[in-house]
Structures are given as C-alpha cells and as structure tokens.
Scaffold this active site. Structure first.
Site, PDB file in Angstrom:
ATOM      1  N   LYS A 127      66.484  64.761  53.925  1.00 13.11           N
ATOM      2  CA  LYS A 127      65.458  64.123  53.091  1.00 13.11           C
ATOM      3  C   LYS A 127      65.488  62.633  53.341  1.00 13.11           C
ATOM      4  CE  LYS A 127      62.639  65.646  49.798  1.00 13.11           C
ATOM      5  NZ  LYS A 127      62.162  67.030  49.663  1.00 13.11           N
ATOM      6  N   GLY A 239      52.100  67.368  36.498  1.00 10.99           N
ATOM      7  CA  GLY A 239      51.994  66.757  37.836  1.00 10.99           C
ATOM      8  C   GLY A 239      50.788  67.362  38.517  1.00 10.99           C
ATOM      9  N   GLY A 241      49.583  66.303  41.681  1.00 12.96           N
ATOM     10  CA  GLY A 241      49.529  65.839  43.075  1.00 12.96           C
ATOM     11  C   GLY A 241      49.282  67.039  43.973  1.00 12.96           C
ATOM     12  N   ASN A 242      49.774  66.976  45.188  1.00 18.54           N
ATOM     13  CA  ASN A 242      49.514  68.062  46.148  1.00 18.54           C
ATOM     14  C   ASN A 242      50.004  69.406  45.611  1.00 18.54           C
ATOM     15  OD1 ASN A 242      50.897  69.793  48.459  1.00 18.54           O
ATOM     16  ND2 ASN A 242      49.068  68.843  49.313  1.00 18.54           N
ATOM     17  N   GLY A 244      51.063  70.432  42.380  1.00 18.90           N
ATOM     18  CA  GLY A 244      50.500  70.879  41.106  1.00 18.90           C
ATOM     19  C   GLY A 244      49.044  71.277  41.210  1.00 18.90           C
TER      20      GLY A 244
HETATM   21  N1  GLU Z   1      58.684  67.922  50.898  1.00 18.69           N
HETATM   22  C1  GLU Z   1      58.563  69.349  50.911  1.00 18.69           C
HETATM   23  C2  GLU Z   1      59.739  69.998  50.210  1.00 18.69           C
HETATM   24  O1  GLU Z   1      60.391  69.426  49.386  1.00 18.69           O
HETATM   25  C3  GLU Z   1      58.310  69.876  52.307  1.00 18.69           C
HETATM   26  C4  GLU Z   1      59.380  69.559  53.299  1.00 18.69           C
HETATM   27  C5  GLU Z   1      59.000  69.859  54.738  1.00 18.69           C
HETATM   28  O2  GLU Z   1      57.912  70.369  54.975  1.00 18.69           O
HETATM   29  O3  GLU Z   1      59.826  69.576  55.587  1.00 18.69           O
HETATM   30  O4  GLU Z   1      60.006  71.151  50.409  1.00 18.69           O
END
Ligand code: GLU
Length: 438
Positions: A127, A239, A241-242, A244
């Site tokens: 992350k 939420g 966003g994308n 929710g």
């Molecule tokens: N940010 C998203 C998650 O938390 C997607 C992560 C990704 O596609 O690598 O799962």
C-alpha cells in the site's frame, strides 16, 4: 524468565523500534497484528512465520518536493509499504489523505496481503500513502505530486515487483500520470506497473465498478444464506466515493432501497428511497453529497447514520467507524464492509452476539484488486477481454472466496473476520514455507 504464549515467542521485534505513529489502541497496524495473532493461535502457525507476518518486509519513506501554483515549493511526506510478497509481487492502492500515517499504510498493506490470498490471486500485499489534502489542491498540483511520488518509488515498483492502484482520493487520471512518469524514468511503456488506469492507457473494462460489484456479489451470497429477500431490503451506505456509490447502484439493481447515505459533507435519511444512480451523477458534478440534491431526505447527525435501521449496511469510507462505543446500536442483518478496516476488534464480538452477519473488509471489497489482477494479465498479454468475461471471472472469484470464509466460520465456530484470516493466513504461510523462509 521468558514469557509464555504469543507474547513470549514474539518479543524479538520492538513495536517502537520501527517508528510507530501512535500507541492508541485504534492504531490500525496494532489492530491488524492482533487479528493476525488470533488466527495464528488457532492455526498453530510456525512461530517464525507468525513473527514475519506481523511486520512489513520492506517500506519506503519519501519526501516529495512539489511546486505549488503560487510558485512556492511544498514538501509532502509519503510511504510505500511492501508488506509480504511470498505469493507474488506486492499489490495495493495509493491513498492521498491528510490523516495518513505510516501505520495506516502498514495496516492497509497487511490487509492487501490477506485480500489477495483470500481471492486466490498470485499477488502479495502492499500500500502507498501521501499525507496531503487533495481537496485543497489544483489539478496541476495533484499531477506534480503524483509524478514526484513515482520519481521517488519508481525503481522499486514494476510488473513483477510491486503494482500500485487507486484508493481513497486517487483515481484513473492519477494512475495515468504515474504510468506516464514511470515510462519517462525507464524509457519504455510498462502499463502493467499500475492498475486502475484509464481505458485509453491499458485500463480494463469493468475496473471502475469492480469493488462495488464485489460488495454486491458478497451481499447477494450472504442474503441467500440468511434467507433474506433483497427485494425492498433497506440499505444504508456510508461514503459515496467509488466503492460506496457503485455498491449502492449495484445493490439497488438487486432490489435494495437506499434509505440512508452520508459522506464527509453530511448524512441524510429518506425512507422513500434515494435513487443511487441519479445521486452518483449529482455527486460527480457537485464534488460531494451537497444538500442541493432533491430526494436526499432529512439531514441527520453524521454519527447516527450507521445506526439507521436497515437490512444491509455498507460502511465504505474510512477505518475505525464501528467501535465498542456504537456497535451495540448497529444492527443490520448484513454488514458489508466496503471500506478497509471500518470495524475495530472490540466491536466484532458485540456484532457477532447481536447476530449481525459481517462480510469482512478484505473479503467484501476484494473485487477491485481482483479486476486489477485481470488488468495486469491483459497488460502482460497486450490482449484485452470483454466486459462479460470480466464479470464472469470476477463473480467466480468472489463467490469462491465468500464460501471459503463461510465454511471456515462454520467449521471453527468463529466469526467471519477470523474465518477470513484463517483462510488467507494459511495460504500466505504455505507459500512462505515452501519458499523456505521459515
Ligand atoms: N485500493 C483497492 C483495495 O484496497 C484496490 C487495490 C488494487 O487494485 O491493487 O483493495
């Protein structure tokens, strides 16, 4: 005198030696460690594997000089944590948030490790995060920040190393700038280095709504088990966003009625139902759930939203929303965790005792990374699939993961979160074991 049990076996790494951001019990990194410890105990995990899994394998801390529109240079702090790559290259999004800390990023990277293992895709967990407030920044400033971030981490990411993606406050445009900067640094296009890209730049069809679609698929499976008719079922979404907004739209297509919704700008309830699709269009144009949208209903205090009576509750904002303080008042039939880490460990037993069926975060929201993996595969082959293929393969992955968790929960008589850990940790541990790490 050596201590017995987990504490005794695991005292060789000092929590503070790696620079933790807080001692508070809601520090998400501490939470992930506790959750892992519970699973390790049940799995009788090899102590060395357990200890290795409690810590990120690698992390990069960066300082990013960015020229602001007024001509000044502002220095932003950022991180990229590569938590565990036993099952494959690390994978996970990048968040832009004013409250980001190294520990939120560590926790989110650990959760990505469990998430990829749970849906059984050949990837590890990572992350990234940058401490910034994108709402206060222009497009130009955001572009320069995104490029500066890639300049700092660009030699440590790649198709077979570590693959970022969008997350809170980042999107396809930001991914495009990052891929472009990476191409400049290396002298070639490597689209598979980042996922969640625009279609024009090697993105995948079906990626945008993939996380929300995964949420709706797991809710559909849970409803079957509970004999709950989703037709007319009341849903509340925190939420918009994308994750929710797409969860709301796709659950609405399954018959659910959106009776409550909220975001950073406030919370509203409407027993008549709110049209999720129209609301998404409105939010896109107006940058948030503004009061101006007709049909939102009555405004309520933000903290009451999660307590609104409903059958399906989808927290799709940030971590630590459901705690021991409010858990007793949160009683949906299904709690579908669209966000990462919305529920603290103290809240879990309360929800379990009240018969709330929890679809834990790294199961519920795994649709996004699953289609990200499909995007990497398409980039590697330079050959692109159609939408039906994506939907079919996503459904297979989500349904299989859902039932592996449900069956594990039945077998060990534990709540679903612990069951999800049991499935995922076991898979990661097996890869570490055959690699000879411990
Ligand atoms: N940010 C998203 C998650 O938390 C997607 C992560 C990704 O596609 O690598 O799962």
């Amino acid at each position: 005198m050596p201590k017995s049990g987990i504490a005794g076996r695991l005292e060789s790494v000092d929590f503070h030696a790696i620079g933790v951001s807080s001692d508070a019990k809601d520090n998400p990194f501490r939470i992930t460690q506790q959750q892992l410890d519970q699973a390790a105990e049940i799995l009788k995990l090899d102590p060395a594997i357990h200890e290795l899994l409690r810590w990120p394998l690698r992390e990069i801390h960066v300082a990013l000089p960015v020229k602001m529109d007024d001509g000044s240079i502002k220095v932003f702090q950022g991180f990229r944590v590569q938590y565990n790559d036993a099952r494959g290259p690390t994978k996970g999004g990048i968040r832009f948030h004013p409250d980001e800390t190294v520990d939120t990023v560590r926790a989110l990277a650990a959760w990505m490790t469990w998430k990829c293992a749970l849906v059984d895709i050949p990837l590890g967990g990572g992350k990234g995060g940058v401490i910034c407030d994108p709402r206060q920044m222009s497009q130009g400033e955001l572009e320069r920040l995104s490029r500066a971030y890639v300049r700092q981490i660009g030699h440590n990411i790649g198709l077979v190393k570590d693959v970022p993606a969008p997350d809170v406050n980042t999107n396809a445009q930001i991914m495009a700038w990052m891929v472009d900067e990476y191409a400049f640094m290396h002298g070639y296009n490597e689209f598979g280095v980042i996922t969640g890209k625009p279609l024009a730049l090697g993105g995948s069809v079906g990626r945008e709504d993939a996380t929300g679609r995964g949420v709706s698929l797991t809710v559909r499976e849970a409803a079957k088990i509970l004999n709950l008719d989703l037709n007319g079922a009341r849903m509340v979404v925190q939420g918009f966003g994308n994750v929710g907004s797409w969860a709301a739209i796709l659950l609405q297509e399954l018959g659910c009625k959106l009776v409550g919704v909220g975001d950073a700008s406030g919370a509203w309830v409407n027993p008549e139902g709110i049209d999720a699709r129209a609301l998404k269009d409105y939010v896109k144009k107006n940058n948030g759930l503004a009061k101006g949208y007709a049909g939102l209903g009555n405004e309520i205090p933000a903290e009451s939203l999660l307590e609104t009576p409903c059958e399906v509750l989808v927290p799709a904002a940030l971590e630590n929303q459901i705690t021991e303080k409010n858990a007793a008042r949160i009683k949906p039939r299904i709690l579908a965790e669209g966000a990462n880490g919305p529920t603290t460990p103290d809240a879990d037993p309360i929800l379990f005792a009240n018969g709330v069926y929890v679809i834990p975060d790294f199961l519920c929201n795994a649709g996004g990374v699953t289609v990200s993996y499909f995007e990497m595969v398409q980039n590697a082959y330079n050959f692109y699939w159609d939408l039906d293929t994506i939907h079919e393969r996503l459904e297979q992955k989500m349904v299989a993961a859902f039932h592996s968790v449900h069956e594990m929960a039945q077998r060990y008589k534990v709540h679903n979160r612990l069951a999800a850990y049991l499935v995922a940790v076991n898979r990661v541990a097996e890869a570490m074991h055959v690699r000879g790490w411990a």
